[in-house]
Design a protein around this motif. Structure first.
Motif, short mmCIF file in Angstrom:
data_model
loop_
_atom_site.label_atom_id
_atom_site.label_comp_id
_atom_site.label_asym_id
_atom_site.label_seq_id
_atom_site.Cartn_x
_atom_site.Cartn_y
_atom_site.Cartn_z
N TRP A 11 1.97 -6.57 10.56
CA TRP A 11 1.59 -6.06 9.33
C TRP A 11 2.33 -6.52 8.18
N ARG A 12 3.64 -6.15 8.42
CA ARG A 12 4.51 -6.65 7.22
C ARG A 12 4.65 -8.26 7.00
N GLU A 28 10.36 -0.21 2.06
CA GLU A 28 9.66 1.14 1.87
C GLU A 28 8.28 1.44 2.51
N LEU A 29 7.43 0.52 2.28
CA LEU A 29 6.19 0.53 2.85
C LEU A 29 6.27 0.62 4.41
N GLU A 30 7.16 -0.17 5.08
CA GLU A 30 7.17 0.00 6.45
C GLU A 30 7.51 1.44 7.14
N ASP A 31 8.63 1.95 6.20
CA ASP A 31 9.08 3.26 6.76
C ASP A 31 7.88 4.41 6.20
N ALA A 35 6.19 6.60 9.14
CA ALA A 35 6.06 7.83 8.93
C ALA A 35 4.70 8.50 9.10
N ARG A 36 3.69 7.65 8.57
CA ARG A 36 2.10 8.08 8.66
C ARG A 36 1.81 8.10 9.73
N THR A 59 -4.69 4.05 4.96
CA THR A 59 -4.16 5.02 4.03
C THR A 59 -3.36 4.28 2.62
N LEU A 60 -2.66 3.31 3.44
CA LEU A 60 -1.77 2.68 2.53
C LEU A 60 -2.46 1.74 1.37
#
Length: 232
Positions: A11-12, A28-31, A35-36, A59-60
């Motif tokens: 995904w990244r 930031e987005l990976e973290d 977490a989600r 969601t992102l």
């Protein structure tokens, strides 16, 4: 078999290819994604990891939407440097790029100068000069792509090239400031005048350094505040 680490990595990598996000923004987005996923699994114990990952990714949002939101948040942190560099670059075209001082005279009206535009135009008329002008000025024109969905690798090499051009130009200007190249008499070989870098030259060189700084800042530092954590 579903592996969260592998799916997050894929995904990244896809997000890096299809968005204008920096390395730290991707971190930031990976973290946030991890977490989600953990939150979804905690809220619904019967939920499979693959389903939790799909819900967290949805969601992102899409890469283009994520990139736009991050760019809006990070805009004041890097665009001001980029815009200032462009303004300096444009101003340098109308200021003296070379200042010529004749030897053996104290009459300032005899001094000559060529603006950046005049100098570049005359150079482009010389055989091989057009290519040199294009090579030296093309990186600045290509930095326009940083305003939209330029890829991360583009920022990196554009920033490196722009920085190299600016630093080399400043070094050359300092060298010419203390040891200006002479204009020689073609017959006797006497020094008729000395050429010094003008205000336009310094502004042109500094513009490249500033743009390189903006691109570096965009790639490494231009991140928004950390996303808010979802309530449990």
């Amino acid at each position: 078999m579903f592996e969260l680490d592998r799916e997050v990595r894929n995904w990244r990598e896809g997000l890096e290819r299809t968005s204008s996000l920096s390395i730290r923004e991707l971190d930031e987005l990976e973290d946030h994604l991890r977490a989600r996923v953990g939150l979804e699994l905690e809220l619904n114990r019967v939920l499979a990891p693959v389903e939790a990952f799909a819900m967290a990714r949805e969601t992102l949002g899409a890469p283009s939407a994520i990139s736009r939101e991050f760019a809006k948040s990070g805009r004041p942190r890097w665009r001001r440097f980029l815009l200032a560099g462009w303004v300096m670059y444009a101003a340098s075209l109308f200021l003296p790029l070379v200042q010529t001082e004749w030897m053996g005279t104290a009459r300032p009206e005899l001094a000559m100068s060529a603006t950046g535009y005049e100098f570049l135009w005359s150079m482009s008329m010389i055989s091989g000069g057009f290519l040199a002008v294009l090579v030296l000025n093309l990186p600045m024109l290509l930095t326009v792509s940083a305003l939209w969905h330029a890829r991360l690798w583009q920022w990196r090499w554009l920033g490196r090239i722009s920085g190299a051009v600016g630093i080399l130009a400043l070094g050359n200007g300092l060298s010419n400031l203390f040891s200006p190249p002479p204009i020689l008499n073609g017959i006797g070989g006497d020094v008729l005048a000395l050429e010094y870098p003008g205000a336009g030259y310094w502004l042109w060189s500094a513009a490249y350094v500033l743009v390189a700084l903006a691109l570096w800042f965009r790639s490494n530092q231009g991140i928004p505040d950390r996303p808010e954590k979802q309530p449990v």
